[in-house]
Design an enzyme around this catalytic site. Structure first.
Site, PDB file in Angstrom:
ATOM      1  N   PRO A  78       0.864  -1.186   0.000  1.00  0.00           N
ATOM      2  CA  PRO A  78       0.000   0.000   0.000  1.00  0.00           C
ATOM      3  C   PRO A  78       0.896   1.230   0.000  1.00  0.00           C
ATOM      4  O   PRO A  78       1.950   1.219   0.644  1.00  0.00           O
ATOM      5  CB  PRO A  78      -0.762  -0.115   1.324  1.00  0.00           C
ATOM      6  CG  PRO A  78      -0.040  -1.107   2.165  1.00  0.00           C
ATOM      7  CD  PRO A  78       0.983  -1.808   1.330  1.00  0.00           C
ATOM      8  N   ARG A  94      -4.495   2.410   8.478  1.00  0.00           N
ATOM      9  CA  ARG A  94      -3.465   2.713   7.485  1.00  0.00           C
ATOM     10  C   ARG A  94      -3.137   1.490   6.638  1.00  0.00           C
ATOM     11  O   ARG A  94      -2.651   0.487   7.152  1.00  0.00           O
ATOM     12  CB  ARG A  94      -2.180   3.200   8.165  1.00  0.00           C
ATOM     13  CG  ARG A  94      -2.300   4.550   8.796  1.00  0.00           C
ATOM     14  CD  ARG A  94      -0.927   5.045   9.264  1.00  0.00           C
ATOM     15  NE  ARG A  94      -0.269   4.107  10.135  1.00  0.00           N
ATOM     16  CZ  ARG A  94      -0.416   4.084  11.456  1.00  0.00           C
ATOM     17  NH1 ARG A  94      -1.188   4.958  12.036  1.00  0.00           N
ATOM     18  NH2 ARG A  94       0.231   3.192  12.184  1.00  0.00           N
ATOM     19  N   ASP A 101       5.738   0.268   2.129  1.00  0.00           N
ATOM     20  CA  ASP A 101       6.741   0.976   1.327  1.00  0.00           C
ATOM     21  C   ASP A 101       7.910   1.507   2.170  1.00  0.00           C
ATOM     22  O   ASP A 101       9.019   1.657   1.677  1.00  0.00           O
ATOM     23  CB  ASP A 101       6.111   2.099   0.470  1.00  0.00           C
ATOM     24  CG  ASP A 101       5.358   3.149   1.272  1.00  0.00           C
ATOM     25  OD1 ASP A 101       5.358   3.077   2.520  1.00  0.00           O
ATOM     26  OD2 ASP A 101       4.752   4.047   0.639  1.00  0.00           O
ATOM     27  N   GLU A 138      -2.747  -7.946  12.455  1.00  0.00           N
ATOM     28  CA  GLU A 138      -1.984  -9.099  11.982  1.00  0.00           C
ATOM     29  C   GLU A 138      -2.523 -10.376  12.589  1.00  0.00           C
ATOM     30  O   GLU A 138      -2.827 -11.327  11.878  1.00  0.00           O
ATOM     31  CB  GLU A 138      -0.501  -8.955  12.340  1.00  0.00           C
ATOM     32  CG  GLU A 138       0.204  -7.786  11.664  1.00  0.00           C
ATOM     33  CD  GLU A 138       0.155  -6.501  12.462  1.00  0.00           C
ATOM     34  OE1 GLU A 138      -0.724  -6.366  13.351  1.00  0.00           O
ATOM     35  OE2 GLU A 138       1.000  -5.617  12.224  1.00  0.00           O
ATOM     36  N   HIS A 171      11.392  -2.531  10.676  1.00  0.00           N
ATOM     37  CA  HIS A 171      10.179  -1.699  10.631  1.00  0.00           C
ATOM     38  C   HIS A 171      10.363  -0.613  11.686  1.00  0.00           C
ATOM     39  O   HIS A 171      10.051  -0.816  12.851  1.00  0.00           O
ATOM     40  CB  HIS A 171       8.964  -2.593  10.951  1.00  0.00           C
ATOM     41  CG  HIS A 171       7.665  -1.859  10.914  1.00  0.00           C
ATOM     42  ND1 HIS A 171       6.459  -2.479  11.075  1.00  0.00           N
ATOM     43  CD2 HIS A 171       7.386  -0.558  10.711  1.00  0.00           C
ATOM     44  CE1 HIS A 171       5.482  -1.584  10.990  1.00  0.00           C
ATOM     45  NE2 HIS A 171       6.024  -0.418  10.776  1.00  0.00           N
TER      46      HIS A 171
END
Ligand code: UDP
Length: 252
Positions: free
Chosen positions: A10, A75, A101, A201, A229
């Site tokens: 995304p 998000r 991304d 998740e 991350h």
């Protein structure tokens, strides 16, 4: 033949978008084919994104998601669901991986994804905002058997599986052929739910596998970090006071 990797990203327009997408594209370009990069934007596809995707040389699909984000905790959720719909309706065969991304990925990660039969998971390195240090989130393994979870965040203790969105990948066939994968519910999947932040998740993974015995810990002992991350964007103080950032730094 090597398994196809279906990488779902995304994305949305902000100052670092072109920087992030180029960085990810350059790793994907190094992954031996077949790789399919599904990039999903909200409302409409941007010409800048389309141009970048065309230049990478990685086979891609550039999708639009029309569902509006109603909450900041969502998000990327509706965009990932649009990609799941696309994968199901075209029965795209491969290993599905949600690659945001802004994360950093090693090339090795993408090599390892090809070893996954059903559902693979591994630990991801991240920053703990309140602790000023890097922490791990995800599987603790004995060889490839998942035997426990790294978790450091109190609010998320109640999760069944402590896995980051970028810390698992699965065989797309689970989406439309649950029986073959011995999932007791037998119903086809399914989507990411708009649930409490930090629970997206686990809620999704609980639909894919029954328990740890159906998971494959990736890399022996899950002892190597393959992606990070870091949430660096939330560190607003990184920018000197008074600096002005344009929305898109891909052109002048
Ligand atoms: N994202 C998006 N639209 C938004 C916010 C986020 O497409 O309005 C994408 C973003 O580009 C990234 C993913 O969703 O690929 C996760 O976003 P973010 O990094 O903000 O979430 P976090 O990693 O902090 O949970």
């Amino acid at each position: 033949p090597p398994k196809q990797l279906i990488v779902v990203t995304p994305t949305y327009n902000r100052a670092f978008q072109a920087y992030y997408l180029n960085r990810l594209a350059q790793v994907l370009a190094l992954v031996p084919p077949p790789v399919l990069w599904i990039v999903v934007e909200m409302k409409s596809t941007a010409a800048e994104t389309a141009g970048l995707l065309r230049k990478t040389g990685v086979p891609f699909r550039h999708l639009v998601c029309n569902r509006n984000m109603t909450d900041v905790k969502d998000r990327g959720v509706h965009q990932r669901n649009a990609a799941l719909d696309h994968i199901q309706s075209h029965q795209l065969d491969g290993i599905v991986y949600f690659a945001d991304d802004d994360n950093i990925y090693t090339l090795e990660l993408f090599h390892r994804l090809r070893e996954i039969r059903r559902f693979g998971t591994w630990p991801v390195a991240m920053l703990a905002p309140s602790k000023n240090k890097a922490i791990l989130e995800g599987a603790i393994c004995n060889a490839s058997q998942v035997i426990g979870w790294h978790t450091n965040e109190k609010s998320k203790k109640l999760r069944r599986f402590h896995v980051d969105m970028s810390g698992f990948a699965f065989n797309s066939a689970i989406l439309w052929d649950p029986k073959r994968w011995k999932r007791s519910t037998g119903t086809p999947i399914r989507q990411l739910d708009s649930v409490r932040e930090g629970f997206q998740e686990t809620t999704f993974i609980e639909q894919l596998v029954e328990d740890e015995s159906q998971m494959e810990g990736i890399l022996p002992g899950c002892a190597t970090i393959m992606n990070w991350h870091l949430h660096l964007e939330s560190f607003k103080q990184r920018y000197p006071k008074g600096w002005f950032l344009q929305k898109d730094l891909s052109a002048v």
